[in-house]
Every structure is written in structure tokens, then in C-alpha cells.
Motif scaffolding. Sequence first.
Motif, mmCIF file in Angstrom:
data_model
loop_
_atom_site.group_PDB
_atom_site.id
_atom_site.type_symbol
_atom_site.label_atom_id
_atom_site.label_comp_id
_atom_site.label_asym_id
_atom_site.label_seq_id
_atom_site.Cartn_x
_atom_site.Cartn_y
_atom_site.Cartn_z
ATOM 1 N N ALA A 8 -0.316 -60.979 4.128
ATOM 2 C CA ALA A 8 -1.364 -61.981 3.922
ATOM 3 C C ALA A 8 -1.254 -62.606 2.530
ATOM 4 C CB ALA A 8 -2.739 -61.349 4.119
ATOM 5 N N GLY A 9 -0.846 -61.803 1.543
ATOM 6 C CA GLY A 9 -0.658 -62.342 0.196
ATOM 7 C C GLY A 9 0.454 -63.378 0.147
ATOM 8 N N LEU A 10 1.524 -63.160 0.907
ATOM 9 C CA LEU A 10 2.610 -64.139 0.955
ATOM 10 C C LEU A 10 2.155 -65.443 1.602
ATOM 11 C CD1 LEU A 10 5.612 -61.874 2.026
ATOM 12 C CD2 LEU A 10 5.270 -62.965 -0.190
ATOM 13 N N PHE A 11 1.184 -65.345 2.516
ATOM 14 C CA PHE A 11 0.705 -66.529 3.234
ATOM 15 C C PHE A 11 -0.356 -67.308 2.456
ATOM 16 C CE2 PHE A 11 1.676 -64.466 7.614
ATOM 17 C CZ PHE A 11 3.019 -64.715 7.401
ATOM 18 N N ARG A 12 -0.793 -66.780 1.315
ATOM 19 C CA ARG A 12 -1.924 -67.381 0.606
ATOM 20 C C ARG A 12 -1.727 -68.864 0.267
ATOM 21 N NH1 ARG A 12 -2.910 -63.606 -3.619
ATOM 22 N NH2 ARG A 12 -3.868 -62.367 -1.965
ATOM 23 N N PRO A 13 -0.535 -69.321 -0.104
ATOM 24 C CA PRO A 13 -0.388 -70.753 -0.416
ATOM 25 C C PRO A 13 -0.730 -71.681 0.748
ATOM 26 C CG PRO A 13 1.479 -69.509 -1.268
ATOM 27 C CD PRO A 13 0.700 -68.572 -0.401
ATOM 28 N N PHE A 14 -0.733 -71.152 1.967
ATOM 29 C CA PHE A 14 -0.995 -71.989 3.141
ATOM 30 C C PHE A 14 -2.314 -71.612 3.819
ATOM 31 C CE2 PHE A 14 3.618 -71.493 2.671
ATOM 32 C CZ PHE A 14 3.950 -72.815 2.421
ATOM 33 N N ARG A 15 -3.235 -71.054 3.039
ATOM 34 C CA ARG A 15 -4.504 -70.628 3.642
ATOM 35 C C ARG A 15 -5.299 -71.810 4.185
ATOM 36 N NH1 ARG A 15 -4.776 -69.596 -1.818
ATOM 37 N NH2 ARG A 15 -6.263 -70.801 -3.056
ATOM 38 N N GLY A 16 -5.103 -73.009 3.627
ATOM 39 C CA GLY A 16 -5.796 -74.191 4.162
ATOM 40 C C GLY A 16 -5.376 -74.473 5.594
ATOM 41 N N TRP A 17 -4.057 -74.458 5.845
ATOM 42 C CA TRP A 17 -3.561 -74.663 7.212
ATOM 43 C C TRP A 17 -4.004 -73.520 8.124
ATOM 44 C CZ3 TRP A 17 -1.412 -78.974 9.026
ATOM 45 C CH2 TRP A 17 -0.886 -79.901 8.110
ATOM 46 N N MET A 18 -3.960 -72.304 7.610
ATOM 47 C CA MET A 18 -4.342 -71.150 8.420
ATOM 48 C C MET A 18 -5.817 -71.213 8.817
ATOM 49 S SD MET A 18 -2.287 -68.180 6.314
ATOM 50 C CE MET A 18 -2.814 -66.843 7.397
ATOM 51 N N LEU A 19 -6.673 -71.536 7.852
ATOM 52 C CA LEU A 19 -8.109 -71.622 8.154
ATOM 53 C C LEU A 19 -8.399 -72.821 9.055
ATOM 54 C CD1 LEU A 19 -9.601 -70.725 4.649
ATOM 55 C CD2 LEU A 19 -9.521 -69.289 6.703
ATOM 56 N N GLY A 20 -7.640 -73.906 8.893
ATOM 57 C CA GLY A 20 -7.819 -75.054 9.777
ATOM 58 C C GLY A 20 -7.510 -74.705 11.223
ATOM 59 N N GLY A 21 -6.407 -73.984 11.434
ATOM 60 C CA GLY A 21 -6.076 -73.544 12.795
ATOM 61 C C GLY A 21 -7.116 -72.598 13.350
ATOM 62 N N LEU A 22 -7.636 -71.706 12.495
ATOM 63 C CA LEU A 22 -8.686 -70.782 12.931
ATOM 64 C C LEU A 22 -9.947 -71.533 13.333
ATOM 65 C CD1 LEU A 22 -9.979 -67.969 13.192
ATOM 66 C CD2 LEU A 22 -10.423 -68.033 10.724
ATOM 67 N N ALA A 23 -10.361 -72.508 12.534
ATOM 68 C CA ALA A 23 -11.568 -73.270 12.847
ATOM 69 C C ALA A 23 -11.421 -74.024 14.164
ATOM 70 C CB ALA A 23 -11.873 -74.243 11.703
ATOM 71 N N LEU A 24 -10.269 -74.637 14.380
ATOM 72 C CA LEU A 24 -10.049 -75.398 15.618
ATOM 73 C C LEU A 24 -9.978 -74.465 16.827
ATOM 74 C CD1 LEU A 24 -7.487 -78.017 14.290
ATOM 75 C CD2 LEU A 24 -9.778 -78.504 15.178
ATOM 76 N N SER A 25 -9.386 -73.295 16.657
ATOM 77 C CA SER A 25 -9.341 -72.333 17.765
ATOM 78 C C SER A 25 -10.752 -71.878 18.134
ATOM 79 C CB SER A 25 -8.484 -71.131 17.368
ATOM 80 O OG SER A 25 -8.499 -70.141 18.371
ATOM 81 N N SER A 26 -11.566 -71.583 17.122
ATOM 82 C CA SER A 26 -12.958 -71.183 17.394
ATOM 83 C C SER A 26 -13.729 -72.312 18.057
ATOM 84 C CB SER A 26 -13.637 -70.777 16.079
ATOM 85 O OG SER A 26 -12.938 -69.734 15.440
ATOM 86 N N LEU A 27 -13.515 -73.540 17.590
ATOM 87 C CA LEU A 27 -14.205 -74.692 18.172
ATOM 88 C C LEU A 27 -13.819 -74.880 19.634
ATOM 89 C CD1 LEU A 27 -16.057 -77.133 17.771
ATOM 90 C CD2 LEU A 27 -14.053 -78.423 16.977
#
Length: 557
Positions: A8-27
Motif C-alpha cells: 500500500a505504501g508503494l501505491f501511495r502516489p496513485f491514491r487519487g486514482w485508487m480512491l476514485g475507482g473505489l468511489a465509482l465502484s461504491s456508487l
Amino acid sequence: MRALIRLAGLFRPFRGWMLGGLALSSLTILANFWLMTLSGWFLAAAAITGLAGYAAQNAFNFFSPAAGVRFFATLRVGSRYAERLVTHEATFRLLARLRVWFYATLEPLAPAALQGFRSSDLLSRLVADIDTLNLFYLRVYVPVLSAIIATLIMTGFFALFSVQAALILLAGLVVTGALTPYLTGRAGRAAGRDVVRETAALRGEYVDAVLGMGELLTYGAAPALLERAARGNTRLLAAQAHLAKISGAGMAASGLTTNFALLAVTLAAGGKVAAGHLGTADLPLLALGTAAAFEAVAPLPAAFQYLGQILEAAQRIFAIADLPPAVPPLASPAPVLEHFALVLDDVSLRYAPGMAQALRGISLTIPEGGRTGITGPTGAGKSTLINLLLRFHEYQTGHASFGGHDLRTYDSAAMARYVTIISQRSHLFHTTIRDNLLLADGAATEAQMWQALEVAQLAGFVRAQPRGLDTMVGETGARLSGGQARRVALARAVLRPTPWLILDEPTEGLDATTEQDFLRDLAPLLEGRTVLCITHRAAPLALMQQVYALNEGRLVA
């Protein structure tokens, strides 16, 4: 789980894209849930109104629920499409991040710290294990977090109608989304790890078979390798079959839980309707909402099955990443050189504690501009001397200086600025001649590349090719002869005029005529450079000013 935290630490630079995908999946999940609940209520309410008579039909608002149904249907389609775009974009970015990070981690470890690993194993980690780690976002991160978010919202919505129905729904979602995945994940963890290990082992066998096919056929060893590969394939199929059984059991358990939850919610809501605490149309709302709610947790049993493979792949990747380099990177910049003489004084080197010394009390001076040849049989320590100079391995005793400074004040990256190597193993990538030349100088112009090819006596051959510089050289230069491949290495040396030039068996494998032609074209490149030539052939030594013999790690004039 520590490996997942590091991941998860390696993925931190792309947390915006990750959270965007999470929000759209929940929606998307919630849009489907509200579409089903509203549709159930609307259809039932419309039917009840139709039976109630003309006055009730005029009073009923058909337009707002119909608009709501269209809105949620459109929202579900749009959010699903956007979710696919965003999550796949995030996936590709994470994949690139992992591959670049792992390659950058490998670079300072090569070659010393990686000598205990097969090249096929390293390739498997770089490709297959990184691909497996990339499943963490799509198969674990998004499904688990979106299921949690959607579960809280959906049970809260049910509680507005019936607390009992909300608790039943919550219990069903927890069983399907937590208990069943936990059990299937625990049951399949060992098999998931076996899949990763056996897949890596099979890749190693197949790579060895392809690269060593000639030797395998010559010595009759091919049947033994095929038998090992067959046994590995059998073990892999057994592990995959075990995972498939667990997956089938998880799906069956999830379906059974969904049906029981639907029945229990229907009975609880039916009692509320009979008691007059709920409207008749609320019953299909809760029933269809229950069926739709389980979409949120449906991927979780498979997600936890992937977790075993992801953890094993992460452990394999971090096992390499955590290796200490033989020569640690410099804490401060390397000294600036004013000359390029090398002095070794009673230097000894062993590759690992307990091993015999590869170099024994070496004393050698190579002045700036000097040409020194080292000859000796295989295993005498010639390559070790190169590894010492390039700072791939650390020496244990004695003193070494480069340009008047302690050699330990330089690492391999610093030495690479001063040294160019022409070797029998100079690697040619499966790409164009142009790209292979640009490895020496990424900013080289086409005119500079042609000039380098002229010096290397390869320009005529390249011009005769239909695609010129864009001619493909084949895997490891398979479309070039041995002499032509060496001339590409010569052209690289022209494009990278470093003060030092190391010749590591530069004519090995060439016939006598090709060897003489190659050395004739090499001679102009030696002018003004400090040269170290490692060879057991006599012809290259004729270009040297002093020659030493190396035998069992000892150097003699």
C-alpha cells in the motif's frame, strides 16, 4: 499483513486514482441497489393503485418514481463505465510503478547479491509476481472497501423501514462478505501459495529448456527436464483444482446465504405489513433490495482466495528488495577525479565468508593512459578483477585507489561514469540497431550513430538493410553474426568515450580472420584511454603495453 502494508505504501502516489475507482465502484453498487428498491416499490404501488379505482389513479404520482428509475438506471450504467475506465487506468499506473520500482531495486543488487538466483526466477518475479501483486487493487482493495461502504449505507436505508429487516440484511452480508471469504481464504491460502511457487518453478524449467536446448539434446538430458516439468505441471494443476473446489463451495455458500436472507427479510417485512406498520408496496422494496444488496459482497470470497497468491508474491518480491547490496550506495557524492590511475596494493577478495579467496594479495598499478593485459585460465580470477574495479564486489584486505582516491569512496554507479566495457557477453536487446546504440548515449543524434558505425566498420552492413538503423537484431542479436554483434559493442564504445576501457574476452568465439579484423578496427579506440584487457587469447595482448598472468587468484608478471 506487513507485506500488504508495504505494498500500500508503494501505491501511495496513485491514491487519487485508487480512491476514485473505489468511489465509482461504491456508487455503482448503490445505484443498482436503489434502482431495484425503487423499482420494486413503484411496480407494487402502481399495481395497488390500479386496483384501487379511478380516483386513486389520478392521485398517484407516476412521474417522479418513473424518473427516479430512469435516473438510477442511467447512473448505474454511467458509473460502471467510468469505474472501468478509472480502475483500469489505476491498475496500469500501479503496474508501471511496481515494475519500475522493482527494477530500480534490482539494479544496485546486480550482479553480486543476485548470484544465488536463477535468471528465470528473477524474470518470473519481475513479470508474474508483479502481475499477481497488481491484483491487490482490483481483486482485494476495491471489492472489500466498496462492500464495507455499501453495506453501511444499505443497512441504514433498510433501518428506515424496519430495524429487524436491516439487522437480517446486515447479518447476511457479514456472513457472505466476511465469514465465507475468511473460511475460503484460509482454506485456499496454501494452495494459492503453491500456485505462485509452482508457476515460478515451471517458468524456470521452460526458460532453461529453451536457452539450453542444444546442451540438453547433446547430453541426452532433455527427458529428465521434461519429467521434472511434467511433475511440476501436475502439482500446479492439483493446486488450481483445489482452489476451484474452494471457489465453488464459496459461491454455493454465498448463494445459500443470499436466499436465506431474502426469505428472512420477506417474512419479517410481511409481519410488519400485516400489522400495519409498513405499506404493502414496501414489501417488494425490501425483498428486491435484499437481492440487490448482495452484489456488494459477491466478489469477496474470490478476493480472499487471491489474497494467498498476493501474499506469496509480495514475500517473493520483498525478499529480493530487502537484500543488502554487496557495495552499499554512497552516502555522499564520489570525489571528482583529476587522473585515472588504478593502484592495487596487496588486495584480497572473497565472495562470501568461508569461501576461498578469489583474489590473493593482488598488487597492480595501471597508469593513466596505460594498456594492461591480464591472461590466465578459466577460474583464475580475471572476472573477479573486473568486478572489483566496477565495485560489484567488495574487497576485504589491502588498499585500492582510483584517481588518487580510496576505491571505497566510489560505488558501481560512480564507476560507470568512467568505464566502458566491450565483452563477449555485451547484450543486444531484441529491438533495433538504433535502440541498442542509444543504450550508450540516449542523447546521440543519428549522425553520431552513423559515425560510430563507420568507426566500427558496420555502417556498410547497416546501410544495406532495408530499414537501416531500424533493423531488428533479434533475440540477443540472433540476426547478426558474432563479429557484427561485437562491432555493435564497438560502436557503443565510440558513442561513450569514457577514460577507461575494459576488454573482457573481446574476441572469444571469433575465428582467426574475424578476430584480426575486429582488433584492427578496435585499435583506434584505445588511443588516449586507459585499457584493461582480460583474455586468454594471445592476439588481443599484442595491443597491450604490459601483460600479467593470473592463476588461482595470484598475479605474476
